[in-house]
Design a protein around this motif. Structure first.
Motif, PDB file in Angstrom:
ATOM      1  N   ARG A  87       0.857  -1.636   0.297  1.00 32.33           N
ATOM      2  CA  ARG A  87      -0.125   0.083   0.504  1.00 32.33           C
ATOM      3  C   ARG A  87       0.881   1.247   0.142  1.00 32.33           C
ATOM      4  O   ARG A  87       0.338   2.427  -0.659  1.00 32.33           O
ATOM      5  CB  ARG A  87      -1.335   0.300   0.589  1.00 32.33           C
ATOM      6  CG  ARG A  87      -2.150  -1.185   1.533  1.00 32.33           C
ATOM      7  CD  ARG A  87      -3.263  -0.623   1.818  1.00 32.33           C
ATOM      8  NE  ARG A  87      -4.220  -2.292   1.879  1.00 32.33           N
ATOM      9  CZ  ARG A  87      -3.574  -2.938   2.724  1.00 32.33           C
ATOM     10  NH1 ARG A  87      -3.301  -3.068   3.538  1.00 32.33           N
ATOM     11  NH2 ARG A  87      -4.821  -4.028   2.846  1.00 32.33           N
ATOM     12  N   VAL A  88       2.079   1.146   0.441  1.00 29.57           N
ATOM     13  CA  VAL A  88       3.109   2.141   0.868  1.00 29.57           C
ATOM     14  C   VAL A  88       3.945   2.068  -1.133  1.00 29.57           C
ATOM     15  O   VAL A  88       3.906   3.853  -1.226  1.00 29.57           O
ATOM     16  CB  VAL A  88       4.214   1.841   1.296  1.00 29.57           C
ATOM     17  CG1 VAL A  88       4.661   3.015   1.267  1.00 29.57           C
ATOM     18  CG2 VAL A  88       3.603   1.929   2.931  1.00 29.57           C
ATOM     19  N   GLY A  89       3.789   1.575  -1.561  1.00 35.06           N
ATOM     20  CA  GLY A  89       4.234   1.483  -3.121  1.00 35.06           C
ATOM     21  C   GLY A  89       5.269   0.318  -3.638  1.00 35.06           C
ATOM     22  O   GLY A  89       5.601  -0.319  -2.138  1.00 35.06           O
ATOM     23  N   THR A  90       5.750   0.142  -4.282  1.00 38.98           N
ATOM     24  CA  THR A  90       6.346  -0.633  -4.343  1.00 38.98           C
ATOM     25  C   THR A  90       8.347  -1.067  -5.272  1.00 38.98           C
ATOM     26  O   THR A  90       8.579  -1.548  -5.464  1.00 38.98           O
ATOM     27  CB  THR A  90       5.764  -1.824  -6.016  1.00 38.98           C
ATOM     28  OG1 THR A  90       5.949  -0.764  -7.174  1.00 38.98           O
ATOM     29  CG2 THR A  90       3.883  -1.725  -5.203  1.00 38.98           C
ATOM     30  N   ARG A 129      19.916   7.661  -0.344  1.00 39.79           N
ATOM     31  CA  ARG A 129      19.237   8.870   0.867  1.00 39.79           C
ATOM     32  C   ARG A 129      18.473   9.499   0.056  1.00 39.79           C
ATOM     33  O   ARG A 129      17.220   9.707   0.521  1.00 39.79           O
ATOM     34  CB  ARG A 129      19.999   9.078   1.694  1.00 39.79           C
ATOM     35  CG  ARG A 129      20.761   8.760   2.365  1.00 39.79           C
ATOM     36  CD  ARG A 129      21.443   9.361   4.402  1.00 39.79           C
ATOM     37  NE  ARG A 129      22.214   9.961   3.793  1.00 39.79           N
ATOM     38  CZ  ARG A 129      23.094  10.120   3.994  1.00 39.79           C
ATOM     39  NH1 ARG A 129      23.659   9.770   5.658  1.00 39.79           N
ATOM     40  NH2 ARG A 129      24.369  11.297   3.775  1.00 39.79           N
ATOM     41  N   ALA A 130      18.207   9.539  -1.262  1.00 41.56           N
ATOM     42  CA  ALA A 130      17.489  10.530  -1.334  1.00 41.56           C
ATOM     43  C   ALA A 130      16.182   9.370  -2.539  1.00 41.56           C
ATOM     44  O   ALA A 130      14.993   9.860  -2.056  1.00 41.56           O
ATOM     45  CB  ALA A 130      17.862  11.275  -2.695  1.00 41.56           C
ATOM     46  N   ALA A 131      16.602   8.859  -2.556  1.00 43.08           N
ATOM     47  CA  ALA A 131      15.810   7.711  -2.903  1.00 43.08           C
ATOM     48  C   ALA A 131      14.999   6.648  -2.094  1.00 43.08           C
ATOM     49  O   ALA A 131      13.691   6.391  -2.250  1.00 43.08           O
ATOM     50  CB  ALA A 131      16.522   6.311  -4.144  1.00 43.08           C
ATOM     51  N   VAL A 132      15.318   6.478  -1.179  1.00 44.03           N
ATOM     52  CA  VAL A 132      14.734   6.073   0.004  1.00 44.03           C
ATOM     53  C   VAL A 132      13.702   7.246   0.707  1.00 44.03           C
ATOM     54  O   VAL A 132      14.135   8.133   1.073  1.00 44.03           O
ATOM     55  CB  VAL A 132      15.250   5.561   1.118  1.00 44.03           C
ATOM     56  CG1 VAL A 132      14.930   5.020   2.517  1.00 44.03           C
ATOM     57  CG2 VAL A 132      16.401   4.060   0.612  1.00 44.03           C
ATOM     58  N   GLY A 133      12.515   6.622   0.573  1.00 39.94           N
ATOM     59  CA  GLY A 133      11.399   8.249   0.782  1.00 39.94           C
ATOM     60  C   GLY A 133      10.336   7.288   0.659  1.00 39.94           C
ATOM     61  O   GLY A 133       9.686   6.414   0.694  1.00 39.94           O
ATOM     62  N   ALA A 134       9.289   8.355   0.435  1.00 47.30           N
ATOM     63  CA  ALA A 134       7.292   8.032   1.197  1.00 47.30           C
ATOM     64  C   ALA A 134       6.999   6.483   0.801  1.00 47.30           C
ATOM     65  O   ALA A 134       6.251   6.268   0.541  1.00 47.30           O
ATOM     66  CB  ALA A 134       7.094   8.755   0.528  1.00 47.30           C
ATOM     67  N   THR A 135       7.529   6.167  -1.201  1.00 43.62           N
ATOM     68  CA  THR A 135       7.123   5.586  -1.442  1.00 43.62           C
ATOM     69  C   THR A 135       7.981   4.142  -2.178  1.00 43.62           C
ATOM     70  O   THR A 135       7.210   2.954  -3.016  1.00 43.62           O
ATOM     71  CB  THR A 135       6.447   5.586  -2.939  1.00 43.62           C
ATOM     72  OG1 THR A 135       7.976   6.732  -3.548  1.00 43.62           O
ATOM     73  CG2 THR A 135       5.609   6.841  -2.819  1.00 43.62           C
ATOM     74  N   THR A 136       9.130   4.013  -1.095  1.00 47.06           N
ATOM     75  CA  THR A 136       9.997   2.908  -1.057  1.00 47.06           C
ATOM     76  C   THR A 136       9.461   1.775   0.108  1.00 47.06           C
ATOM     77  O   THR A 136       8.616   2.261   1.378  1.00 47.06           O
ATOM     78  CB  THR A 136      10.934   3.025  -0.322  1.00 47.06           C
ATOM     79  OG1 THR A 136      11.703   4.589  -0.790  1.00 47.06           O
ATOM     80  CG2 THR A 136      11.923   2.528  -0.005  1.00 47.06           C
ATOM     81  N   ALA A 137       9.218   0.791  -0.749  1.00 44.73           N
ATOM     82  CA  ALA A 137       8.711  -0.203   0.212  1.00 44.73           C
ATOM     83  C   ALA A 137       9.946  -1.057   1.244  1.00 44.73           C
ATOM     84  O   ALA A 137       9.435  -1.262   1.939  1.00 44.73           O
ATOM     85  CB  ALA A 137       7.982  -1.415  -0.971  1.00 44.73           C
ATOM     86  N   LEU A 138      11.073  -1.187   0.165  1.00 44.33           N
ATOM     87  CA  LEU A 138      12.692  -1.541   0.918  1.00 44.33           C
ATOM     88  C   LEU A 138      13.475  -1.037   0.738  1.00 44.33           C
ATOM     89  O   LEU A 138      13.728  -0.476  -0.475  1.00 44.33           O
ATOM     90  CB  LEU A 138      11.871  -2.994   0.838  1.00 44.33           C
ATOM     91  CG  LEU A 138      13.479  -3.585   1.251  1.00 44.33           C
ATOM     92  CD1 LEU A 138      13.116  -3.910   2.627  1.00 44.33           C
ATOM     93  CD2 LEU A 138      13.476  -4.904   0.848  1.00 44.33           C
ATOM     94  N   ALA A 139      14.422  -0.757   1.590  1.00 42.40           N
ATOM     95  CA  ALA A 139      15.596   0.161   0.961  1.00 42.40           C
ATOM     96  C   ALA A 139      16.469  -1.387   1.340  1.00 42.40           C
ATOM     97  O   ALA A 139      16.128  -2.113   2.513  1.00 42.40           O
ATOM     98  CB  ALA A 139      16.311   0.726   1.921  1.00 42.40           C
TER      99      ALA A 139
END
Lengths: 372, 102
Positions: A87-90, A129-139
């Motif tokens: 639901r957050v993102g893929t 870090r810039a890529a890991v945000g609100a729509t990130t499912a997994l880092a």
């Protein structure tokens, strides 16, 4: 006499692991899911193994899952964490030098957002870090790269992931048993055969706070459908206890790696020693030789008694060279990858260093590339 | 990660890009394309531009790595149009131009 210098992901079985494996064949052969005395005995052995893994990783026993192997651990970790957050993102954010199994799992689970690395193989942390945000499912960030030995900035990455409320998967398959992996992870995968365990089991620790939604048909154990090998789990735990007890600080292999890096650069012309010179694993070292066919080089070393690995395309089943070397922008052909086993001696390393220059010259000469 | 550098567009063997010598390393596996290129570079004048045609995927990474180690400069890498149909047994071909150290 053989000298094995390709221990990454598959080290010689530790004597303690062998003993534990054989004992577990006698005492833990039964199915641990059955409730009779034989099943319960196997269950006790399996639970003790999980406790050992949990203690070594700084996790609770309930947070430690056993899988059929490291690749299965990585596939399941990516799939189950990503699905729980659909639901957050893929989006799955990962550096280009992650293990191929992680990259493939990210592509299968959602949208893989691949972040570049520098010449040493270290992730571009700002871009990550810039890529890991609100729509990130997994880092995702490996603890260290098993091909080139470079350690990654997992503490800084985890601080950002925590603040962004995104779970961080750390592939510690090349690190556990060799260096302290710390607590900067939400999901962590460890690879028993890498530290001298018996192949057939993987370790996946998932913090209780991380939500997972297993993918695949329903099974009593979603992390290992059908259950795991009790003897392999017991052997892996015994080997981990043994290597952690034996571990000296500093690891004597670190000096041997430094010696290889220095001598190879000094004695082999047109060679590129790759990976971070300082912030690295104590037992992994990689270099590439210009104008050298990697397959021919491995064969020539093998005939002289030395087993080494390679990331060159001609040593793989595909035409593609190592995606790690490619992402770093270093030479992919003529590559030699060394992972020193625990019991390696300085004499073995010196013997390898003594033959290497003539072997490289021989392979170059065979294709008329000497003096180019 | 591994994208072509410089302007992208098809270039024929008689097209605008190549100036100076052309090394045809199509169909050769690593490290042969780099060895062929190095041989041509050895005989060429300093500052000259050498073009190499290649199909092996490793060449995409190894030609720039070789150039960096030798102090040469990769100008661009562009898709190469096959001169005749039926020559595509080795997959897509590329042309990389290298300016030799002066």
């Amino acid at each position: 006499m053989r000298t094995y210098l390709d221990a990454g992901g598959r080290a010689p079985v530790h004597p303690v692991a062998r003993e534990a494996f054989l004992a577990a064949l006698d005492d833990g052969w039964a199915d641990p899911r059955r409730v009779h005395a034989e099943g319960r005995r196997a269950r006790l052995l399996l639970d003790a193994a999980r406790e050992t893994f949990a203690e070594a990783l700084g996790a609770r026993t309930a947070e430690v899952h056993l899988t059929p192997g490291h690749t299965a651990s990585l596939h399941a970790a990516v799939a189950a964490t990503t699905r729980a957050r659909r639901r957050v993102g893929t989006r799955v954010v990962l550096p280009a030098v992650e293990r191929a199994a992680v990259i493939a799992a990210a592509r299968a689970a959602g949208e893989a957002v691949v972040v570049g690395v520098d010449r040493a193989g270290r992730v571009d942390l700002d871009a990550w870090r810039a890529a890991v945000g609100a729509t990130t499912a997994l880092a995702v960030l490996q603890h260290a790269n098993g091909e080139v030995g470079t350690r990654q900035p997992v503490a800084e990455a985890h601080a950002h992931a925590l603040a962004a409320r995104v779970p961080l998967l750390v592939d510690a398959g090349a690190s556990v048993g060799h260096v302290d992996v710390g607590a900067d992870w939400d999901v962590l995968a460890a690879d028993p055969p890498d530290w001298g365990g018996v192949p057939g089991v993987g370790v996946l620790a998932v913090r209780a706070r991380v939500r997972t939604a297993p993918v695949g048909p329903e099974d009593e154990d979603p992390w290992a459908p059908g259950g795991v090998s009790v003897p392999a789990a017991v052997a892996g735990a015994a080997a981990l206890r043994a290597v952690l007890a034996e571990r000296a600080a500093p690891d004597p292999r670190a000096a041997l790696v430094a010696r290889i890096r220095e001598r190879v650069a000094a004695t082999v012309p047109d060679v590129e020693v790759v990976g971070d010179p300082d912030h690295r694993l104590p037992h992994v070292v990689t270099f590439s030789c210009l104008y050298v066919d990697g397959e021919a080089l491995l064969g020539a070393l093998d005939r002289r008694g030395f087993a080494v690995g390679s990331g060159s395309a001609c040593t793989s089943s595909s035409l593609e060279p190592s995606h790690v070397l490619a992402a770093m922008g270093v030479l992919t052909h003529g590559n030699v990858r060394i992972a020193l086993p625990r019991n390696v001696t300085a004499e073995q390393v010196d013997a390898f260093l003594a033959v290497l220059p003539e072997v490289v010259a021989e392979v170059r000469g065979a294709v008329g590339a000497g003096g180019l | 990660m591994s994208g072509a550098s410089g302007p992208v567009g098809p270039v024929g063997p008689e097209g605008p890009a190549p100036s100076g010598e052309v090394v045809d390393a199509r169909g050769l596996r690593c490290p042969a394309p780099v060895i062929r290129l190095a041989r041509a570079a050895k005989d060429a004048a300093p500052g000259a531009v050498v073009t190499v045609w290649w199909t092996d995927p490793a060449a995409r990474h190894d030609i720039p790595a070789w150039a960096r180690m030798r102090g040469h400069e990769v100008l661009d890498t562009v898709p190469l149009e096959e001169p005749a149909a039926g020559d595509a047994a080795h997959g897509p071909a590329w042309a990389t131009r290298v300016r030799l150290a002066g």
